[in-house]
Design an enzyme around this catalytic site. Sequence first.
Site, PDB file in Angstrom:
ATOM      1  N   LYS A 113      -6.680 -13.894  -8.082  1.00 54.85           N
ATOM      2  CA  LYS A 113      -8.082 -13.908  -7.704  1.00 54.85           C
ATOM      3  C   LYS A 113      -8.815 -12.672  -8.206  1.00 54.85           C
ATOM      4  O   LYS A 113      -8.228 -11.602  -8.348  1.00 54.85           O
ATOM      5  CB  LYS A 113      -8.210 -13.971  -6.178  1.00 54.85           C
ATOM      6  CG  LYS A 113      -7.901 -15.324  -5.569  1.00 54.85           C
ATOM      7  CD  LYS A 113      -7.953 -15.279  -4.047  1.00 54.85           C
ATOM      8  CE  LYS A 113      -9.344 -14.963  -3.545  1.00 54.85           C
ATOM      9  NZ  LYS A 113      -9.420 -15.000  -2.065  1.00 54.85           N
ATOM     10  N   LYS A 158     -12.108  -6.783  -5.821  1.00 51.26           N
ATOM     11  CA  LYS A 158     -12.873  -5.541  -5.952  1.00 51.26           C
ATOM     12  C   LYS A 158     -11.976  -4.325  -6.068  1.00 51.26           C
ATOM     13  O   LYS A 158     -12.451  -3.242  -6.372  1.00 51.26           O
ATOM     14  CB  LYS A 158     -13.851  -5.384  -4.783  1.00 51.26           C
ATOM     15  CG  LYS A 158     -13.270  -5.176  -3.405  1.00 51.26           C
ATOM     16  CD  LYS A 158     -14.389  -5.277  -2.363  1.00 51.26           C
ATOM     17  CE  LYS A 158     -13.903  -5.023  -0.943  1.00 51.26           C
ATOM     18  NZ  LYS A 158     -13.805  -3.644  -0.601  1.00 51.26           N
ATOM     19  N   LYS A 171       0.822  -1.213   0.000  1.00 55.08           N
ATOM     20  CA  LYS A 171       0.000   0.000   0.000  1.00 55.08           C
ATOM     21  C   LYS A 171       0.851   1.255   0.000  1.00 55.08           C
ATOM     22  O   LYS A 171       0.473   2.274  -0.592  1.00 55.08           O
ATOM     23  CB  LYS A 171      -0.952  -0.006   1.199  1.00 55.08           C
ATOM     24  CG  LYS A 171      -2.091  -1.002   1.059  1.00 55.08           C
ATOM     25  CD  LYS A 171      -3.212  -0.719   2.037  1.00 55.08           C
ATOM     26  CE  LYS A 171      -4.417  -1.598   1.755  1.00 55.08           C
ATOM     27  NZ  LYS A 171      -5.565  -1.261   2.622  1.00 55.08           N
TER      28      LYS A 171
END
Length: 334
Positions: free
Chosen positions: A197, A200, A115
Site C-alpha cells: 500500500k 506516508k 519498530k
Amino acid sequence: MLNGKKVLFSGMQATGTLTLGNYLGALKNWIELADEYECFYSVVDMHSITVRQEPSELRKKARNLMALYIAAGLDPEDNCIYYQSHVSGHAELAWILNCFTYVGELNRMTQFKDKARKHADNINAGLYTYPVLMAADILLYQADVVPVGIDQMQHLEITRDIAGRFNAIYGDVFTIPEPYIGKQGAKIMSLQDPSKKMSKSDENPNASIYLLDDPDTVMRKFKRAVTDSEACIAYNDEQPGVKNLLDIYCAATNTSIDDALKEFEGQGYGQLKEAVGESVIAILKPLQQRFNEILADKDYLDNIIKTNAERAQTASLKTLRKVQKKVGFPERVR
C-alpha cells in the site's frame, strides 16, 4: 451510543503527511459518516513520540494534519477532530489498562518488533505499550466501530481482549469495538512497489503522492511510476503497476474501469501516466487551497482545537470516572 448514534473512533499519527491513498482509500468516504455515527478523529501526537521527534516540527505536523482533515471535507462541527494530548483521559486510562494487559500479549505484537528493528537505538517502554494506549484511545469513547486496515487488526484484537477481561472482572464497563466495514475506497498502492500500500512512512519519496505535493512533483512521481514490459494497458494482477494507475485514475475521476480501458485503448504508458497525474492534480488543487486558507486563519483553527478538545474531554470523562471507581480509586470531592 452517544447523542443517539453509535460511536466511531479513528486516529492518525502527527508525523508525515497524508497520502493520496489515505484520501482516496478512506478519508474521502468518511465525510458522510457523521450522519450515521458520532465520530471522533484524533491527531495522535502522544503515539508519535515513541520515536524521537523535533518538538517544533511535531507541533507543525500536528497542526497541518488537523487542517488537512478539515480541508479534505470533515466538518469540525459534525466531527470531533482533536489533539490526543489535549485530553488527559487517554494517558489516565492507558495506565489503568496497562495493569490489565499481559506481557505475553505485548510480546506478540508484530508492530513493536518491526519498530524495534527500525529504531534499535530507542527501544523504549512507550513503544512496547503502544497497543495499550491505542486501546485506551478507542475504549475511552466507548467506540462501537473502528476503521482499521489489515496492518491494524492486531491492535483492535488486543483492545477487544483487554476490554473483555476488564468487563469480566467489573461488569459491563466497556463497549467491545468492532472493525468498521463500510463503503470501500480505492486501494491505492505504492508507485514504486505496487505489491504494498501507498504509505506516508515510505522511505522512498517517489513511492507516494502526498496531499501537499505541488503539481510538478505529482506529475514527476507518476512519470517515474513502475509499470512493466507488456506495453499494453490492461487491468489484471499480472500488471500490478498499470492496475494501480488505473485504480487511481478511476477514483480521481469517478470513472469505471471499463470506461477507462476504452479511453486508453491503443495508448502507451506515458499517456496513461500523464492522464493520471492530471486527474490527481485536479482533485488536490482545491484541497490544497482550502488547507492554506485554514492555516492562514489562526483564530479559526485555534477555536476548533479548543472547542473540540473540550468536546472530547467531556465525552471521555464519563468512561474514565466509571473505570476509576470500578478499580477502587477514591472518589473526587466535589
